[in-house]
Design a protein around this motif. Sequence first.
Motif, PDB file in Angstrom:
ATOM      1  N   PHE A   1      72.875  20.440   1.992  1.00  0.00           N
ATOM      2  CA  PHE A   1      73.716  21.123   2.019  1.00  0.00           C
ATOM      3  C   PHE A   1      75.155  20.188   1.708  1.00  0.00           C
ATOM      4  CE2 PHE A   1      71.326  24.684   1.008  1.00  0.00           C
ATOM      5  CZ  PHE A   1      71.175  25.032   0.121  1.00  0.00           C
ATOM      6  N   GLY A   2      75.717  19.321   0.706  1.00  0.00           N
ATOM      7  CA  GLY A   2      77.235  18.925   0.561  1.00  0.00           C
ATOM      8  C   GLY A   2      76.741  17.123   0.653  1.00  0.00           C
ATOM      9  N   LEU A   3      75.620  16.818   0.642  1.00  0.00           N
ATOM     10  CA  LEU A   3      75.901  15.576   0.601  1.00  0.00           C
ATOM     11  C   LEU A   3      76.660  14.334  -0.725  1.00  0.00           C
ATOM     12  CD1 LEU A   3      71.791  14.939   1.138  1.00  0.00           C
ATOM     13  CD2 LEU A   3      73.524  14.469   2.318  1.00  0.00           C
ATOM     14  N   SER A   4      77.076  13.534   0.234  1.00  0.00           N
ATOM     15  CA  SER A   4      77.973  12.668  -0.961  1.00  0.00           C
ATOM     16  C   SER A   4      77.925  11.007  -0.666  1.00  0.00           C
ATOM     17  CB  SER A   4      79.446  13.090  -0.405  1.00  0.00           C
ATOM     18  OG  SER A   4      79.646  12.551   0.636  1.00  0.00           O
ATOM     19  N   PHE A   5      77.937  10.622  -1.442  1.00  0.00           N
ATOM     20  CA  PHE A   5      77.412   8.872  -0.820  1.00  0.00           C
ATOM     21  C   PHE A   5      78.170   8.106   0.503  1.00  0.00           C
ATOM     22  CE2 PHE A   5      76.714   8.292  -5.710  1.00  0.00           C
ATOM     23  CZ  PHE A   5      75.095   8.728  -5.382  1.00  0.00           C
ATOM     24  N   ASP A   6      79.119   9.069   0.634  1.00  0.00           N
ATOM     25  CA  ASP A   6      79.704   8.407   1.994  1.00  0.00           C
ATOM     26  C   ASP A   6      79.457   8.658   3.306  1.00  0.00           C
ATOM     27  OD1 ASP A   6      80.900  10.866   1.330  1.00  0.00           O
ATOM     28  OD2 ASP A   6      83.231  10.090   2.366  1.00  0.00           O
ATOM     29  N   ASP A   7      78.125   9.996   3.256  1.00  0.00           N
ATOM     30  CA  ASP A   7      78.025   9.924   4.301  1.00  0.00           C
ATOM     31  C   ASP A   7      77.000   9.227   4.661  1.00  0.00           C
ATOM     32  OD1 ASP A   7      78.401  12.669   4.318  1.00  0.00           O
ATOM     33  OD2 ASP A   7      77.089  13.355   2.768  1.00  0.00           O
ATOM     34  N   THR A   8      76.781   9.694   6.614  1.00  0.00           N
ATOM     35  CA  THR A   8      75.769   8.506   6.922  1.00  0.00           C
ATOM     36  C   THR A   8      74.816   8.922   7.806  1.00  0.00           C
ATOM     37  OG1 THR A   8      77.382   8.817   9.078  1.00  0.00           O
ATOM     38  CG2 THR A   8      78.587   7.409   7.568  1.00  0.00           C
ATOM     39  N   ALA A   9      74.020   8.003   8.819  1.00  0.00           N
ATOM     40  CA  ALA A   9      72.540   8.718   9.572  1.00  0.00           C
ATOM     41  C   ALA A   9      73.673   9.476  10.262  1.00  0.00           C
ATOM     42  CB  ALA A   9      72.207   7.868   9.915  1.00  0.00           C
ATOM     43  N   ALA A  10      75.117   9.257  11.026  1.00  0.00           N
ATOM     44  CA  ALA A  10      74.979  10.060  11.626  1.00  0.00           C
ATOM     45  C   ALA A  10      75.258  11.527  11.192  1.00  0.00           C
ATOM     46  CB  ALA A  10      76.531   9.174  12.877  1.00  0.00           C
ATOM     47  N   ASP A  11      75.972  11.687  10.237  1.00  0.00           N
ATOM     48  CA  ASP A  11      76.201  12.356   9.569  1.00  0.00           C
ATOM     49  C   ASP A  11      75.359  13.958   9.220  1.00  0.00           C
ATOM     50  OD1 ASP A  11      79.025  12.407   9.197  1.00  0.00           O
ATOM     51  OD2 ASP A  11      78.408  10.459   7.675  1.00  0.00           O
ATOM     52  N   LEU A  12      74.117  12.986   9.037  1.00  0.00           N
ATOM     53  CA  LEU A  12      72.983  13.996   8.897  1.00  0.00           C
ATOM     54  C   LEU A  12      72.559  13.884  10.232  1.00  0.00           C
ATOM     55  CD1 LEU A  12      71.110  11.650   5.527  1.00  0.00           C
ATOM     56  CD2 LEU A  12      72.651  13.571   6.038  1.00  0.00           C
ATOM     57  N   LEU A  13      72.407  13.233  11.035  1.00  0.00           N
ATOM     58  CA  LEU A  13      71.632  13.914  11.699  1.00  0.00           C
ATOM     59  C   LEU A  13      72.458  15.413  12.902  1.00  0.00           C
ATOM     60  CD1 LEU A  13      69.798  13.155  14.814  1.00  0.00           C
ATOM     61  CD2 LEU A  13      70.880  11.568  15.634  1.00  0.00           C
ATOM     62  N   ALA A  14      74.090  14.420  13.040  1.00  0.00           N
ATOM     63  CA  ALA A  14      74.774  16.075  13.574  1.00  0.00           C
ATOM     64  C   ALA A  14      74.731  17.356  12.380  1.00  0.00           C
ATOM     65  CB  ALA A  14      76.504  15.321  13.212  1.00  0.00           C
ATOM     66  N   ALA A  15      74.239  16.700  11.158  1.00  0.00           N
ATOM     67  CA  ALA A  15      73.693  18.296  10.318  1.00  0.00           C
ATOM     68  C   ALA A  15      72.664  18.752  10.949  1.00  0.00           C
ATOM     69  CB  ALA A  15      73.893  17.733   9.035  1.00  0.00           C
ATOM     70  N   SER A  16      71.979  18.100  11.867  1.00  0.00           N
ATOM     71  CA  SER A  16      70.279  19.109  11.405  1.00  0.00           C
ATOM     72  C   SER A  16      70.631  19.590  13.305  1.00  0.00           C
ATOM     73  CB  SER A  16      69.686  17.567  11.358  1.00  0.00           C
ATOM     74  OG  SER A  16      68.822  17.412  10.599  1.00  0.00           O
ATOM     75  N   LEU A  17      71.393  18.688  14.223  1.00  0.00           N
ATOM     76  CA  LEU A  17      71.571  19.307  15.423  1.00  0.00           C
ATOM     77  C   LEU A  17      72.933  19.978  15.592  1.00  0.00           C
ATOM     78  CD1 LEU A  17      71.648  15.503  17.563  1.00  0.00           C
ATOM     79  CD2 LEU A  17      70.073  16.942  16.900  1.00  0.00           C
ATOM     80  N   GLN A  18      73.307  20.088  14.417  1.00  0.00           N
ATOM     81  CA  GLN A  18      73.972  21.645  14.959  1.00  0.00           C
ATOM     82  C   GLN A  18      73.387  22.410  13.482  1.00  0.00           C
ATOM     83  OE1 GLN A  18      78.250  22.305  15.080  1.00  0.00           O
ATOM     84  NE2 GLN A  18      76.419  24.010  15.486  1.00  0.00           N
ATOM     85  N   GLY A  19      72.894  22.618  12.949  1.00  0.00           N
ATOM     86  CA  GLY A  19      71.815  23.834  12.299  1.00  0.00           C
ATOM     87  C   GLY A  19      70.669  24.204  13.828  1.00  0.00           C
ATOM     88  N   ALA A  20      70.071  23.585  14.013  1.00  0.00           N
ATOM     89  CA  ALA A  20      69.383  24.057  15.201  1.00  0.00           C
ATOM     90  C   ALA A  20      70.070  24.929  16.051  1.00  0.00           C
ATOM     91  CB  ALA A  20      68.638  22.788  15.672  1.00  0.00           C
ATOM     92  N   SER A  21      71.324  24.739  16.735  1.00  0.00           N
ATOM     93  CA  SER A  21      72.363  24.959  17.843  1.00  0.00           C
ATOM     94  C   SER A  21      72.283  26.196  17.057  1.00  0.00           C
ATOM     95  CB  SER A  21      73.569  24.352  17.966  1.00  0.00           C
ATOM     96  OG  SER A  21      73.389  22.566  18.718  1.00  0.00           O
ATOM     97  N   LEU A  22      72.784  25.698  15.816  1.00  0.00           N
ATOM     98  CA  LEU A  22      73.533  27.422  15.195  1.00  0.00           C
ATOM     99  C   LEU A  22      71.762  28.598  15.246  1.00  0.00           C
ATOM    100  CD1 LEU A  22      75.730  26.533  12.674  1.00  0.00           C
ATOM    101  CD2 LEU A  22      76.172  28.070  14.145  1.00  0.00           C
TER     102      LEU A  22
END
Length: 477
Positions: free
Chosen positions: A350-371
């Motif tokens: 959720f919340g994807l935009s054109f200025d998001d990077t691979a690092a943003d996607l990876l951080a979001a996945s790891l944060q989601g798994a952590s939660l």
Amino acid sequence: MPKTDGRVLALDLGTSSARALVLSPDASPVPGALARHKIAPTYGGRGEATIDLHDYIEGLLGCLDELQQNGHLTDISDIVLSSQWHSIVALAGTGQALTPVIPWVDTRSVPPTVDSSFDEHAFHARTGAWLHRLYWTRRIPWLRSVVSPSSYAGLPDLVLERLTSERVTSVSIASGTGTLDLATGSYDAEALAVAGVSESQLPAIVPTGWTGVLSSAFALRWPALAGVPIHPPTGDGAASNVGTGGYDETTAAVTVGTSAAVRVVHPIDGAPELPWELWRYRVDDRRAVTGMAFSAAGNLHAWLTAVLQLDAEHREPTGVEIGSSRVIGIPFQAGTRPPETVPGGSGAYFGLSFDDTAADLLAASLQGASLEIDRGLRMLDGLFGRDLQVVLGGGGIDASAWWRKCLTATFARPTEVCAEAEVGARGAAAVALGLSPSPGGESLKPVATDVERVAALRPRYESLRALAAQASAVLNT
């Protein structure tokens, strides 16, 4: 008294690899004494996930050959096994396998057949399991609908039979089938009735102190192992907990491998009443392990780095502050574990935009798994009446410093990191030999600003998590 003399040969029966490694008397891996056979499960479009039994066992035997060729099978005092839970194979009357190994990730089953008097809450309290396709209560009726088995066994039972010529199982492995009465350590009559089998069709449960020895053929193949006691296998979750350093009710172990889990080991006698959301299995004759498991963890990291074609230098979301990413990732790619019923293929961003990077996607996945893991930890805090100490372990933990810091901030408490990556093998040795390993790694303290950002993120995550679960129902109608 704990037995600590001599070296230990550990066989680790994983989903992605079968490994044989030698441990020192304190259950630490001996440098260079590791052989690995990679496993490639076969997947299908109807929920199929299978492992070739012959290839698996022959690959494991080849690992022992490799250790012998390199001079590592000397001075071995004990052989221990750590194994994936929940696997099943249908067998003919001759003992021949009628199916491949069906691991936990396979989603095929048939609906349970129970009458109106069945009380699943009482069943769950007694067996630690639900009527879910993960367990033999659902697997066996499905297998019976596609083949004509005479008996059933799990992967570790068949490995043990190949090595010793005895088809037996441990109380730990049996608990992962969902057919064990946790209090008595025997098969549960109601579970057998639901599955439609008799106790004689399942491997006999042996006590923790049981040992076998190699058959004569294998004693000739590996002479140094002739007569060496082989201990009953320990379920990988229980073994990983103990191997990480979480072996009593003061400490929760968070392990991240292909999947992830948060668990507490505690005595079976006087165990707290089991909440509906948590499972409970056995470690050995005296101890149980209570926890929650998550299907997306190390596999999530591996998938995303492959999809994004990230090289080794960029497999960490370096530069992304913990809890700060605008993108929120819901890690339902492999669905949820019971009692939730979100199917695989339900992951969302959720919340994807054109200025998001691979690092943003990876951080979001790891944060989601952590939660997700944090949800389980907070339930265990409540069950045991304290803020539990936390130890981190497993290959995923070892591979990502950012993820270690993220988990520590999400939990909002200090964590200890296990210095050993091979926590399953280490734990199997500790269970068999009565050892109490310590984490031995770095100590992490949560950064206050990271904790604040995660706390602000949590309610948004929970709302979007519910939305993703609802969307999965639409996608799968």
